[in-house]
Write an enzyme that holds these catalytic residues in place. Sequence first.
Site, PDB file in Angstrom:
ATOM      1  N   ASP A   1      34.910  27.022  95.031  1.00 18.08           N
ATOM      2  CA  ASP A   1      35.301  28.236  95.726  1.00 18.08           C
ATOM      3  C   ASP A   1      34.690  29.392  94.940  1.00 18.08           C
ATOM      4  O   ASP A   1      34.407  29.257  93.745  1.00 18.08           O
ATOM      5  CB  ASP A   1      36.828  28.331  95.766  1.00 18.08           C
ATOM      6  CG  ASP A   1      37.306  29.632  96.376  1.00 18.08           C
ATOM      7  OD1 ASP A   1      36.834  29.983  97.481  1.00 18.08           O
ATOM      8  OD2 ASP A   1      38.140  30.308  95.745  1.00 18.08           O
TER       9      ASP A   1
ATOM     10  N   ASP B   1      41.035  27.951  93.607  1.00 18.71           N
ATOM     11  CA  ASP B   1      42.185  28.623  93.002  1.00 18.71           C
ATOM     12  C   ASP B   1      43.354  28.767  93.965  1.00 18.71           C
ATOM     13  O   ASP B   1      44.362  29.377  93.626  1.00 18.71           O
ATOM     14  CB  ASP B   1      41.783  29.997  92.453  1.00 18.71           C
ATOM     15  CG  ASP B   1      41.370  30.971  93.544  1.00 18.71           C
ATOM     16  OD1 ASP B   1      40.790  30.536  94.564  1.00 18.71           O
ATOM     17  OD2 ASP B   1      41.616  32.187  93.374  1.00 18.71           O
TER      18      ASP B   1
ATOM     19  N   ASP C   1      35.609  33.344  95.030  1.00 21.38           N
ATOM     20  CA  ASP C   1      36.523  34.368  94.508  1.00 21.38           C
ATOM     21  C   ASP C   1      37.680  33.731  93.756  1.00 21.38           C
ATOM     22  O   ASP C   1      38.407  32.903  94.294  1.00 21.38           O
ATOM     23  CB  ASP C   1      37.047  35.242  95.647  1.00 21.38           C
ATOM     24  CG  ASP C   1      35.937  35.994  96.375  1.00 21.38           C
ATOM     25  OD1 ASP C   1      34.937  36.343  95.723  1.00 21.38           O
ATOM     26  OD2 ASP C   1      36.077  36.235  97.587  1.00 21.38           O
TER      27      ASP C   1
ATOM     28  N   HIS D   1      33.995  33.922 109.571  1.00 21.17           N
ATOM     29  CA  HIS D   1      34.947  34.224 110.641  1.00 21.17           C
ATOM     30  C   HIS D   1      36.225  34.867 110.117  1.00 21.17           C
ATOM     31  O   HIS D   1      36.595  34.698 108.955  1.00 21.17           O
ATOM     32  CB  HIS D   1      35.271  32.941 111.422  1.00 21.17           C
ATOM     33  CG  HIS D   1      34.035  32.291 111.952  1.00 21.17           C
ATOM     34  ND1 HIS D   1      33.595  31.059 111.484  1.00 21.17           N
ATOM     35  CD2 HIS D   1      33.127  32.709 112.858  1.00 21.17           C
ATOM     36  CE1 HIS D   1      32.474  30.750 112.118  1.00 21.17           C
ATOM     37  NE2 HIS D   1      32.165  31.726 112.940  1.00 21.17           N
TER      38      HIS D   1
END
Length: 174
Positions: A8, A130, A10, A95
Amino acid sequence: MNKAVFLDRDGVINEVLSNRVKFVNKPEQMYLLEGVGEGIKLLNDAGYQVFVVTNQGGVGLGYMKEEMLLKVHEKMKTDIEEYGGKIDDIIYCPHKPHAGCACRKPEPEMLHQLARKHQVSLKESFMVGDRDVDITAGKQAGTKTILIGDEEGLADFQFETLYEAAAWIIKNVT
């Protein structure tokens, strides 16, 4: 078949909701978390492909244009390369949240797409995130899962930082 670590973005690679930055909508808001470049290099050196798998609802909500997102990703890749690390590919869902698309995590479609494209064995791979949406996507795709941070979650393993997770993978799995 190749093995991979899906990351991931961020909160795993870069700061978000920190004192310096709330969201990363411009390249100058991209700050790598401590040890990220070195951790990715460890994974590269151990033969793992490293992919970024990220929900970027800010595009769908109009907070940023896709062209700016690509510039953010170029900055991220350049910053990681300064440590000798390499991102092999990036995939993102542009999206809006709750759009019902097949690509937004917790759905596993982004991981499946990268696995097909790069001949990756998902069962020999890891999803590192996270939040539980990352972990759920990894579990649905058939990877082992690692949660970054100190919140309890659904992951198979948990570490404070990506560097700690990478060092553990290298020591215990490869």
